[in-house]
Design an enzyme around this catalytic site. Structure first.
Site, mmCIF file in Angstrom:
data_model
loop_
_atom_site.group_PDB
_atom_site.id
_atom_site.type_symbol
_atom_site.label_atom_id
_atom_site.label_comp_id
_atom_site.label_asym_id
_atom_site.label_seq_id
_atom_site.Cartn_x
_atom_site.Cartn_y
_atom_site.Cartn_z
ATOM 1 N N ARG A 1 -1.943 10.814 20.442
ATOM 2 C CA ARG A 1 -2.831 11.983 20.412
ATOM 3 C C ARG A 1 -3.212 12.408 21.830
ATOM 4 N NH1 ARG A 1 -6.399 9.735 15.301
ATOM 5 N NH2 ARG A 1 -5.102 10.679 13.698
ATOM 6 N N VAL B 1 -0.453 6.616 4.109
ATOM 7 C CA VAL B 1 0.144 6.040 5.325
ATOM 8 C C VAL B 1 1.401 5.240 4.972
ATOM 9 C CG1 VAL B 1 -0.225 4.413 7.234
ATOM 10 C CG2 VAL B 1 -2.058 5.984 6.573
ATOM 11 N N ASP C 1 2.183 -1.726 -4.522
ATOM 12 C CA ASP C 1 0.813 -1.215 -4.653
ATOM 13 C C ASP C 1 0.155 -1.854 -5.872
ATOM 14 O OD1 ASP C 1 -0.595 1.481 -3.275
ATOM 15 O OD2 ASP C 1 -1.489 0.840 -5.170
ATOM 16 N N THR D 1 -2.514 -1.528 9.231
ATOM 17 C CA THR D 1 -3.290 -0.334 9.634
ATOM 18 C C THR D 1 -4.705 -0.374 9.055
ATOM 19 O OG1 THR D 1 -2.683 0.996 7.690
ATOM 20 C CG2 THR D 1 -1.205 1.119 9.576
ATOM 21 N N THR D 2 -4.975 -1.361 8.210
ATOM 22 C CA THR D 2 -6.259 -1.402 7.500
ATOM 23 C C THR D 2 -7.442 -1.405 8.472
ATOM 24 O OG1 THR D 2 -5.077 -2.751 5.887
ATOM 25 C CG2 THR D 2 -7.474 -2.603 5.631
ATOM 26 N N GLY E 1 0.858 -1.190 0.000
ATOM 27 C CA GLY E 1 0.000 0.000 0.000
ATOM 28 C C GLY E 1 0.887 1.230 0.000
ATOM 29 N N HIS F 1 -10.042 0.013 18.179
ATOM 30 C CA HIS F 1 -9.466 1.204 17.565
ATOM 31 C C HIS F 1 -10.594 2.005 16.912
ATOM 32 C CE1 HIS F 1 -6.713 3.853 15.627
ATOM 33 N NE2 HIS F 1 -6.996 3.437 14.413
HETATM 34 N N1 APR Z 1 -2.664 -4.476 -2.670
HETATM 35 C C1 APR Z 1 -1.794 -3.455 -2.598
HETATM 36 N N2 APR Z 1 -2.159 -2.193 -2.468
HETATM 37 C C2 APR Z 1 -3.466 -1.912 -2.433
HETATM 38 C C3 APR Z 1 -4.447 -2.930 -2.516
HETATM 39 C C4 APR Z 1 -4.008 -4.256 -2.653
HETATM 40 N N3 APR Z 1 -4.863 -5.277 -2.731
HETATM 41 N N4 APR Z 1 -5.655 -2.332 -2.459
HETATM 42 C C5 APR Z 1 -5.457 -1.024 -2.332
HETATM 43 N N5 APR Z 1 -4.134 -0.761 -2.312
HETATM 44 C C6 APR Z 1 -3.465 0.536 -2.198
HETATM 45 C C7 APR Z 1 -4.155 1.656 -2.945
HETATM 46 O O1 APR Z 1 -3.862 1.618 -4.320
HETATM 47 C C8 APR Z 1 -3.559 2.868 -2.251
HETATM 48 O O2 APR Z 1 -2.367 3.323 -2.876
HETATM 49 O O3 APR Z 1 -3.495 0.963 -0.844
HETATM 50 C C9 APR Z 1 -3.241 2.375 -0.857
HETATM 51 C C10 APR Z 1 -4.072 3.045 0.247
HETATM 52 O O4 APR Z 1 -3.661 4.364 0.330
HETATM 53 P P1 APR Z 1 -4.624 5.599 0.667
HETATM 54 O O5 APR Z 1 -5.877 5.478 -0.122
HETATM 55 O O6 APR Z 1 -3.805 6.836 0.584
HETATM 56 O O7 APR Z 1 -5.064 5.296 2.188
HETATM 57 P P2 APR Z 1 -4.229 5.631 3.518
HETATM 58 O O8 APR Z 1 -4.655 6.950 4.042
HETATM 59 O O9 APR Z 1 -2.788 5.372 3.293
HETATM 60 O O10 APR Z 1 -4.834 4.523 4.517
HETATM 61 C C11 APR Z 1 -4.583 3.142 4.313
HETATM 62 O O11 APR Z 1 -4.843 2.592 6.617
HETATM 63 O O12 APR Z 1 -5.458 4.002 8.319
HETATM 64 C C12 APR Z 1 -5.905 3.008 7.456
HETATM 65 O O13 APR Z 1 -8.274 3.428 7.124
HETATM 66 C C13 APR Z 1 -7.003 3.503 6.530
HETATM 67 O O14 APR Z 1 -7.527 1.334 5.652
HETATM 68 C C14 APR Z 1 -6.849 2.562 5.387
HETATM 69 C C15 APR Z 1 -5.339 2.310 5.325
#
Ligand code: APR
Length: 306
Positions: free
Chosen positions: A148, A10, A30, A115-116, A6, A172
């Site tokens: 926080r 984050v 990603d 973190t998901t 990802g 959480h």
């Molecule tokens: N495999 C790899 N990457 C993936 C997959 C997957 N199957 N599905 C989605 N992604 C990638 C997306 O393409 C994206 O780049 O995960 C990334 C998520 O990034 P953001 O949308 O910027 O989300 P972010 O704010 O980083 O949060 C990620 O952490 O805090 C938690 O609730 C939040 O579940 C979320 C996660």
């Protein structure tokens, strides 16, 4: 090697902090073609400027996590306005399944952090899909909520946040349990440092912090989670055995079984080295056990989707 699955907000923040600490080489993965490669290139240039001795690469292929001893999963969708809770669970369940299966295949000996969201439920799902020992799966939660709380207490009292020992346990998110009686500043419990109304205000600020960030800038927090992931990763990679509030698998502790939930845990080279049992009073324990029951209901829903 540390893999971050990802390369979103984050994931990239975690990569920056881990790079600056020079913990290990980093692979970003990603699903969106080019995203991880582009971020890795930019981060590589950052490392060059800072003179860091690590490699950062990006990939679109799960295979490239092979050889990782730590995998950090930050893949997931944040909840959109038109999404129900169940839609989000389904969407992120798909991601956890795909990523978990890849970890099992390509990084079978790794320790996994995630973190998901919804965090505690997804931690259980990732654990189930990988089939790893429970100690090797760690949900990132309490470090953010506690960080926080420490921030707001520090501001209120005019002390350094480093001198605050925050206690935030349970689920959480909005249903987190802030325990003021076990939150200390210089050995004194918060309940003896400020009046009840101030305790209430500090709790509310902490619970509301995530929403506030979104309201102000339009997207959810990433710098603080990135920092939290990096200090936890450091404890694991260097076997520091520091205590972090994390979502970990309970097997009878606190009278709770077969649930991932936020409690203090010692993190080291084996993942969760030890779980600490806080001296909760009857009321706090009841609240904690209700929180565990709520997570369990979510897990039962998730298991039907995996
Ligand atoms: N495999 C790899 N990457 C993936 C997959 C997957 N199957 N599905 C989605 N992604 C990638 C997306 O393409 C994206 O780049 O995960 C990334 C998520 O990034 P953001 O949308 O910027 O989300 P972010 O704010 O980083 O949060 C990620 O952490 O805090 C938690 O609730 C939040 O579940 C979320 C996660």
């Amino acid at each position: 090697m540390i893999t971050i699955v990802g390369a979103g907000k984050v994931g990239v923040s975690a990569a920056v902090q881990i790079a600056v600490k020079e913990l290990d080489d980093i692979t970003l993965i990603d699903v969106i073609p080019g995203r991880a490669e582009g971020e890795a290139l930019d981060l590589g240039h950052m490392a060059s400027i800072l003179g860091l001795s690590i490699d950062i690469r990006g990939s679109n292929d799960y295979k490239d996590m092979a050889g990782s001893d730590l995998v950090i999963v930050t893949a997931g969708f944040p909840r959109k306005a038109d999404m129900t809770r169940e839609d989000l669970l389904r969407k992120n369940a798909e991601i956890i399944k795909a990523v978990g299966e890849a970890i099992k295949e390509y990084a079978p000996n790794a320790i996994v952090m995630l973190t998901t969201n919804p965090l505690d439920i997804m931690a259980y799902g990732l654990w189930k899909v990988t089939g790893f020992e429970p100690r090797r799966v760690i949900g990132f939660a309490g470090v953010l909520d506690g960080g926080r709380l420490a921030y707001y207490i520090a501001k209120e009292l005019g002390v350094s946040p480093a001198s605050v020992q925050p206690c935030v346990i349970g689920q959480h998110g909005k249903a987190m349990i802030v325990v003021p009686r076990l939150t200390f500043v210089g050995g004194k419990p918060l309940t003896e440092l400020v009046d009840e109304a101030t305790v209430k205000k500090l709790k509310e600020l902490t619970v509301d912090a995530g929403r506030k960030i979104i309201e102000l800038r339009g997207w959810s927090s990433n710098h603080a989670p990135g920092a939290g992931l990096a200090v936890m990763a450091e404890s694991i990679k260097k076997d520091q055995k520091k205590v972090f509030y994390s979502s970990v698998y309970l097997d009878g502790q606190y009278g709770v079984k077969d649930v991932f939930i936020g409690v203090p845990a010692v993190l080291g080279k084996n993942g969760v080295e030890r779980i600490l049992e806080l001296p909760l009073n009857e009321e706090e324990l009841k609240e904690f056990q209700e929180s565990a029951a709520a997570i369990r209901r979510g897990v039962d829903e998730l298991l039907k989707m995996l």
